[in-house]
Motif scaffolding. Sequence first.
Motif, PDB file in Angstrom:
ATOM      1  N   PRO B 455      -8.130  53.091  30.111  1.00 51.12           N
ATOM      2  CA  PRO B 455      -9.553  53.753  29.414  1.00 51.12           C
ATOM      3  C   PRO B 455     -10.515  52.978  28.480  1.00 51.12           C
ATOM      4  O   PRO B 455     -11.599  53.507  27.744  1.00 51.12           O
ATOM      5  CB  PRO B 455      -8.496  54.200  28.392  1.00 51.12           C
ATOM      6  CG  PRO B 455      -7.157  53.173  28.549  1.00 51.12           C
ATOM      7  CD  PRO B 455      -7.709  52.971  29.798  1.00 51.12           C
ATOM      8  N   ALA B 456     -10.612  51.640  29.062  1.00 48.90           N
ATOM      9  CA  ALA B 456     -11.201  50.952  27.906  1.00 48.90           C
ATOM     10  C   ALA B 456     -12.727  51.001  28.674  1.00 48.90           C
ATOM     11  O   ALA B 456     -14.066  51.085  27.496  1.00 48.90           O
ATOM     12  CB  ALA B 456     -10.699  48.919  28.264  1.00 48.90           C
ATOM     13  N   THR B 457     -12.655  51.701  30.018  1.00 49.46           N
ATOM     14  CA  THR B 457     -13.998  51.377  31.153  1.00 49.46           C
ATOM     15  C   THR B 457     -14.256  53.065  30.566  1.00 49.46           C
ATOM     16  O   THR B 457     -15.770  52.720  29.996  1.00 49.46           O
ATOM     17  CB  THR B 457     -13.724  51.903  32.626  1.00 49.46           C
ATOM     18  OG1 THR B 457     -12.530  50.511  32.844  1.00 49.46           O
ATOM     19  CG2 THR B 457     -14.708  51.156  33.365  1.00 49.46           C
ATOM     20  N   THR B 458     -13.401  53.763  30.339  1.00 50.39           N
ATOM     21  CA  THR B 458     -13.708  54.908  30.083  1.00 50.39           C
ATOM     22  C   THR B 458     -14.515  54.831  28.333  1.00 50.39           C
ATOM     23  O   THR B 458     -16.113  55.610  28.377  1.00 50.39           O
ATOM     24  CB  THR B 458     -12.823  55.783  29.871  1.00 50.39           C
ATOM     25  OG1 THR B 458     -12.141  55.923  31.337  1.00 50.39           O
ATOM     26  CG2 THR B 458     -13.326  57.761  29.449  1.00 50.39           C
ATOM     27  N   ALA B 459     -13.836  54.128  27.565  1.00 48.38           N
ATOM     28  CA  ALA B 459     -14.684  54.163  26.400  1.00 48.38           C
ATOM     29  C   ALA B 459     -15.932  53.117  27.023  1.00 48.38           C
ATOM     30  O   ALA B 459     -16.675  53.681  26.120  1.00 48.38           O
ATOM     31  CB  ALA B 459     -14.019  53.240  25.806  1.00 48.38           C
TER      32      ALA B 459
END
Lengths: 124, 819
Positions: B455-459
């Motif tokens: 999710p960090a990449t997504t965010a």
Amino acid sequence: MTPQQLLDAARDLMTNPRPSMRRCWQRGCACLTRLALETGLRRYWQRHPRTASVARSPMWHQLIVLPRFLDPETARIARAAWFGLSRAAHHHTYELPPTLAELGGWHRDVTYLLSRLDPAPTSP
Amino acid sequence: MTAPHPETVDDLVLSHLDATTDLPEAAVDLIVAALLGEEEFAAALGGTPPRRPATPAAGTGEPGEPIGTYLRSIEVTGFRGIGPTAALHLAPRPGLTIVTGRNGSGKSSFAEAAEFALTGDNRRWSGRSPIWREGWRNLHAGDNPSIRVHIGVEGHRDGATVEWNWKPDDELADGTSWLQLAGRPRQSVADLGWKVPLELYRPFLSYAELGGLLSGRPSEMHDSLYRILGLDRLVEIETMLKAARRELDGLRRRPGETLPALRAALAEHPDERARHAEAALSGRVADLDRLAGLATVDEPEDDRDVVPLRQLDLLELPAPDDVADLAERLRTALDRIEALADTPAAHSRSLAGLLRDALAHQRTHPDQPCPVCGGRTLDAAWAERTRQELDRLNRLAADLDEAHRTVRESQRALRSLVPAPPPALAADLTADGVDTADARRAWQRWADLLATDDPATTAGTAPAAYRELRAALEPVQAAAHQALQRRQQAWQPVADQLRAWVEAERAARRATATLTALKKAIDWLRKVSDSIRNEKLAPVAAEATEIWNMLRQESNVELGSIRLAGTGTSRRVDLNVSVDGVPGAALGVMSQGELHSLALALFLPRATMPESPFRFLVIDDPVQSMDPVKVYGLAEVLARVARHRQVIVFTHDDRLPAAVRRLDIDARILTVSRMAHSRVKVSEGGNPALRYLADAKTIACDTNLDPTVRGTVVCNLVRDALEYACHERVRARDFRAGRPVAETEAALDAARGLRPTLALALLGDAQRANELRDSLRRLHPAAPQVVSDANNGAHGAAGVDLVRLVNDAESVVERLVRP
């Protein structure tokens, strides 16, 4: 001559004019027809003592008196025929003699009139 | 002498319709609608049945006679042969008036003036060279010519006046005219409303016109008879039906005519719809509903290329801010998880479990040492502290749970916010100028991004990736939109053509149905036309034949039936003429004079139709070229017409007046004479009363006659003269008072005998015969004696001075007729 004989003579002139009459047969015919009418009228008046005097008066007077004794329509035919025949019977400069048809018509009218004039006049 | 004229053409058509059984209802409707007028007919062609008049015969039957008009006087100043003002006074009622005068006496000027005043033209000059029209001004009169015609109107106290005035330099046509009804302001002559009647029932007839009536083209005579009889209505109806037939035929043919063009247009059109249209057209009967659908639907649903294009065109993506917000939320939640990672929070859940169990143990075994470490006693204070610790641990755990949930939710929201890449992007749309490769790749990247577990990449990258996606999609959508519009534009003309054709075809199908009925209606109408026109003609023809038989006198030409024959350019009037009993070729065998008589025979019924508002009839010189014997016939015919019409005859010689006198016809004779400087004078040349008295005088003077006969005849004639004078007086007075002519005649008829007639004339009431004495004396001192002699003398008249009686009667008659 009786009116009928005069009419017959007129008819004869109309249908079979003699060579000697070739120039005047129309006037001759008209003259005879008129004479038949006049004779018939005169005989008519003479049939009754009261009207006998009328027969001696001029034709014009007789025609004026006629409607008082006969019906107006017949009197009118008599007038027309008599004036027409009178005109045809006399010579008129510039006017031609009547045609066969006209003569035939008057002849017919007078034949009819004579039949109406046969009985004695009755008082008006 | 009026022709019975009970039914109009419309009525005749309707009654024929009623009698017809083999005509289809639709055809009947069409004919009835045509009778009702253009509007109804148009509606009937459209399929609306007309409202049929309830009782046709009763509703429109008797057209009703118009108000009759008579000529009262003609006053002329400075016009043609007339110089200073001259007036021709006429008796405005039925009767025959003969106006005689030598050539050039000015009598025709009266006739022409009247004709010009009422019609604004004159047949003798119209159509002639200007030289004829220039000589209209009289040289001997002042500079202001005028014509004034007084008209008597039946049933009206005072009539009307038509006046024409010219200024010194006016041409004929420049004159000013006006009409004045008594007691009303002046108005235009056109207000008489005579334009159409003048054409139909023209009450003026000149010698030249009589010649023209038969020598003109056959079609002209046909047309004029046709119009008089109102038969042009028949033509009107037929024309209406035929026009409709032509129009419907055109409608029926139009789709066939435009079909090849439509087929060609469809054939070369690439659109899928063109194929469908061709299919719908291919059957024996075109599938109109389907074609109409093709013409109106925007785009076909099953077109391979259109679906992805429309999908792309309609594609709606969320705003970039929405994506950014979600990414922000995700990142915040992740940060929070990060921040809690090294705190007891991570273990708080297990620790909390242990403490909860310890507390539970402590409740059941209070104040005992810790069973785990055996250390300190677990007392109430411990329990209190531990409970607080437990609360803290629980909060931490909830916090962390919350952050995790936010991460999951944000990820899910991001995924659902932007849909999966549409299949349209996978289609090859390069043919339509749409390149989807970039967009497809951008969308794929976006999908991949969301599919990762990190999710960090997504965010971190979602907003940027999304901007890329939008940037890549934008031109694709624009291109798709343009491609769709291009297609629409290409189809539109064909769709229009298709729609027009469908409409035409629908109209044609309707027309075909109506056309059948219409053709039947036309055939039927043509069939009944013949009988209708001869039905209408019959009374007129019968009258013409009768008149001819009176006129022809001893002519060998016999007139049989008169028929209207032929149509179109061959239309004509068939005169069945036989010569000496042998049927002949009509006009060719007749002499000029006979032709004139025949024309008169045909004209008189026309001018005496009951529908005509003219109760007068002006005939200029009918006697020319007539044999003398025919003049007698003419006089009788005129007298017959004059029973119901005011007949004014102008003639240049004495033959007609002579015939009238000899035949004892009721007629007034006026003599026109012209003195120096165009002064024209009209004098009374005779009337029946004067003729009766002239005859009476002749007989009165004939002393040869039996006195009784003489007295009887003279008194009778005097009585006739007095009665005639009374009749004239009553007629003149009643007409002035506005009394209908028929009423007057009835009153005259009812007054039988001399005294009632005199009472009617002098006292206005035939019943008051015993009050006559005073009024007779006032009329003329000799009047009482004349009346008494005339009455008694009819039965002998002994002792009456007949000549004096006639002379006195002349004075009395003169007083009686004086207005």
